[in-house]
Design a protein around this motif. Structure first.
Motif, PDB file in Angstrom:
ATOM      1  N   UNK A   5       0.849  -1.188   0.000  1.00  0.00           N
ATOM      2  CA  UNK A   5       0.000   0.000   0.000  1.00  0.00           C
ATOM      3  C   UNK A   5       0.888   1.243   0.000  1.00  0.00           C
ATOM      4  N   UNK A   6       0.499   2.229  -0.787  1.00  0.00           N
ATOM      5  CA  UNK A   6       1.193   3.518  -0.858  1.00  0.00           C
ATOM      6  C   UNK A   6       0.176   4.619  -0.600  1.00  0.00           C
ATOM      7  N   UNK A   7       0.532   5.566   0.246  1.00  0.00           N
ATOM      8  CA  UNK A   7      -0.357   6.678   0.557  1.00  0.00           C
ATOM      9  C   UNK A   7       0.102   7.950  -0.152  1.00  0.00           C
ATOM     10  N   UNK A   8      -0.834   8.555  -0.867  1.00  0.00           N
ATOM     11  CA  UNK A   8      -0.598   9.844  -1.513  1.00  0.00           C
ATOM     12  C   UNK A   8      -1.664  10.822  -1.024  1.00  0.00           C
ATOM     13  N   UNK A   9      -1.703  12.015  -1.588  1.00  0.00           N
ATOM     14  CA  UNK A   9      -2.746  12.981  -1.236  1.00  0.00           C
ATOM     15  C   UNK A   9      -3.616  13.249  -2.459  1.00  0.00           C
ATOM     16  N   UNK A  10      -4.867  13.643  -2.256  1.00  0.00           N
ATOM     17  CA  UNK A  10      -5.793  13.792  -3.384  1.00  0.00           C
ATOM     18  C   UNK A  10      -5.331  14.843  -4.384  1.00  0.00           C
ATOM     19  N   UNK A  11      -5.623  14.567  -5.664  1.00  0.00           N
ATOM     20  CA  UNK A  11      -5.368  15.543  -6.715  1.00  0.00           C
ATOM     21  C   UNK A  11      -6.684  16.041  -7.314  1.00  0.00           C
ATOM     22  N   UNK A  12      -7.805  15.439  -6.915  1.00  0.00           N
ATOM     23  CA  UNK A  12      -9.119  15.857  -7.393  1.00  0.00           C
ATOM     24  C   UNK A  12      -9.636  16.947  -6.465  1.00  0.00           C
TER      25      UNK A  12
END
Length: 214
Positions: A145-152
């Motif tokens: 699992x990799x956590x990113x931040x929203x781009x929408x």
């Protein structure tokens, strides 16, 4: 480890107990995402509900459709994460996952992820990875699992409005990556992997059959 995933209760349209901070967060979610279609309710003392919001991921300015769901936890942020003093990260978070179908199994996986910082006295932030001993989802070979931040934009606005006890709350998006992609991040940093996502037009909705970009 996967045996820790528990079957959630399933409700259409209603949270288990619409009071307090859970209700406040849900109101912000629905303001940005529209009315939820489902709630997978958590009967445990930790109470991390998972709400499912239908979405067409194709922008209004483009033709066609790409329908799926935004799954969003509600309750993970009730507990502060064990963020080190030297780290520039938020101490509270909620998890978001873009999926094709909002199933109890996917919800259980997302809820389990949301409990890891509390159970293991650790923390999640942008770029963090959680490697698993085996693929956590069917029909995929990816184990990390990799956590990113929203781009929408609507999803970004949710994070801007969330807080509890004076702490801002981070929204982290859930992604599954291959062993080779995991190795790239460890060796070259998260920026190199993000470049690959752009180059390969990374789909927003989780695709278990996606091929590794490395």
């Amino acid at each position: 480890m996967l045996s820790l995933l528990k079957k959630p209760l399933f409700n259409r349209g209603k949270p288990a107990d619409p009071t307090g901070s859970h209700l406040q967060r849900l109101a912000i979610y629905e303001q940005e995402l529209g009315e939820r279609e489902y709630t997978f309710s958590d009967a445990s003392d930790r109470r991390i509900d998972v709400h499912a919001f239908g979405r067409d991921f194709v922008p209004d300015c483009e033709e066609g459709s790409d329908e799926g769901y935004v799954l969003l936890t509600n309750g993970m942020s009730e507990h502060r994460m064990a963020v080190p003093d030297q780290a520039e990260a938020k101490v509270r978070a909620e998890l978001m996952w873009y999926v094709r179908e909002a199933t109890p199994e996917v919800s259980a996986t997302l809820r389990w992820l949301a409990t890891v910082p509390l159970l293991d006295s650790t923390w999640f932030g942008f770029g963090h990875r959680v490697p698993m001993p085996e693929p956590p989802m069917p029909d995929t070979d990816f184990k990390t699992f990799l956590f990113l931040t929203p781009v929408i934009t609507p999803d970004q606005r949710i994070a801007e409005q969330l807080s509890i006890a004076g702490d801002a709350i981070e929204i982290l998006t859930v992604n599954l990556i291959s062993d080779r992609e995991y190795g790239l991040i460890k060796n070259e940093g998260i920026g190199a992997f993000l470049d690959l996502l752009d180059e390969n037009d990374y789909p927003p909705i989780f695709d278990p059959s996606r091929k590794s970009y490395v």
